[in-house]
Design an enzyme around this catalytic site. Sequence first.
Site, PDB file in Angstrom:
ATOM      1  N   GLN A  99       0.845  -1.192   0.000  1.00 14.59           N
ATOM      2  CA  GLN A  99       0.000   0.000   0.000  1.00 14.59           C
ATOM      3  C   GLN A  99       0.879   1.240   0.000  1.00 14.59           C
ATOM      4  O   GLN A  99       1.743   1.404   0.870  1.00 14.59           O
ATOM      5  CB  GLN A  99      -0.929   0.057   1.213  1.00 14.59           C
ATOM      6  CG  GLN A  99      -1.941   1.211   1.048  1.00 14.59           C
ATOM      7  CD  GLN A  99      -2.715   1.525   2.304  1.00 14.59           C
ATOM      8  OE1 GLN A  99      -2.135   1.976   3.289  1.00 14.59           O
ATOM      9  NE2 GLN A  99      -4.012   1.303   2.270  1.00 14.59           N
ATOM     10  N   TYR A 180      -5.780  10.892   4.216  1.00 15.37           N
ATOM     11  CA  TYR A 180      -4.408  11.133   3.762  1.00 15.37           C
ATOM     12  C   TYR A 180      -4.424  11.898   2.442  1.00 15.37           C
ATOM     13  O   TYR A 180      -5.464  12.342   1.977  1.00 15.37           O
ATOM     14  CB  TYR A 180      -3.643   9.816   3.714  1.00 15.37           C
ATOM     15  CG  TYR A 180      -3.561   9.174   5.082  1.00 15.37           C
ATOM     16  CD1 TYR A 180      -3.007   9.871   6.155  1.00 15.37           C
ATOM     17  CD2 TYR A 180      -4.075   7.899   5.321  1.00 15.37           C
ATOM     18  CE1 TYR A 180      -2.954   9.315   7.428  1.00 15.37           C
ATOM     19  CE2 TYR A 180      -4.020   7.334   6.585  1.00 15.37           C
ATOM     20  CZ  TYR A 180      -3.466   8.053   7.639  1.00 15.37           C
ATOM     21  OH  TYR A 180      -3.416   7.518   8.903  1.00 15.37           O
TER      22      TYR A 180
END
Length: 365
Positions: A99, A180
């Site tokens: 990720q 994020y």
Amino acid sequence: MTTAFDPIDLGGRTLRNRIAMAPMTRSRAYGDRNSPTADTVTYYAQRSGAGLIVTEGTQPSVIGQGYPYTPGLHDDVQVRAWQRVTEAVHSRGGTIFAQLMHTGRVGHPSTFPTPQSPVGPSPVRAAGQVFTSAGMQDFVEPRQLTAAQVESTIEDFTLAARNAIAAGFDGVELHGANGYLLHQFLSTNANRRTDRWGGTAVNRSRMVIETTRAVAAAIGAPRTALRLSPANPLNDIVEDDHRQVYPLILHALDGLGLAYLHILESVDPDFTPELRRAWSGQLMLNPATPGGRTGPEHLALIDSGAADLVSFGQSFIANPDLPARLRADAPLAVPDMSQAYAGDHHGYTTYPAMTGAADPAAAAV
């Protein structure tokens, strides 16, 4: 009827089951330049019975780091360290995606090797605090990315994706969720830009779309995936028009042939079926579990066709052999979340397999 224990084709690779290990930050990248260690190798090898492992969030650049001791994929030292992880997982027949997580404004100057402010779509400080090596500290106002820096950030993701493939990963998952950087561009409070990267729903969705397209072009769409969390307020995110924005993203990306779309449900799980209908590829679901965690009952989401894979987070921390336990309808251990972040191997590689099962630590390298 399809069940969670049936294999599934994911971008041309066959997964042994449809139970995925969700990405979870563990803050134990103690190696040189925030690289994985021998404990990291053991940790992921122990959990290679998952149909798919998605690693902890891994920064694509120095400025993309938001928390202490999170790993990177932006230099050769990190690539070599991750190779040991992927080799261990593959030796046990597992599949693993990295990720890629750029935390954007979620960070603190003390986290970087040279103190500097984190970056974001706009100079808007998030409400709240962030974990640092000195304890919890207030978020700071981020530096606004210039248009040129937005483009270079996309290049950072692309380079990190290439590094992931060089490290032996089967693919990458772009983190467009949980407040994020990519999610910040989607939001209506963190993104106050007036250029082509902000303002309208179309403009705010552009960063996610262009980053995904660039990575898919670099390493191949079947090795590229995307995680989204519509309306998730984590890290002080507001999305006033999420039911307009996310269909735009799916429409733009659906024809690429991505490995999968990973939806993390939060405050609007009723929106998920609409996204399911809009996406023709494989859908991984991390279901909403208010007051609890994903459990055996959520395997029914695969039985019903609501999802193609289900991702489990905390249950994989304390149950390294989680798919075997779910198949056997065995009791699940409860993780000690006081040991979830940083620390040593305790609470990381010390959770045992079921009694009578193979020792999950046998894959340690």
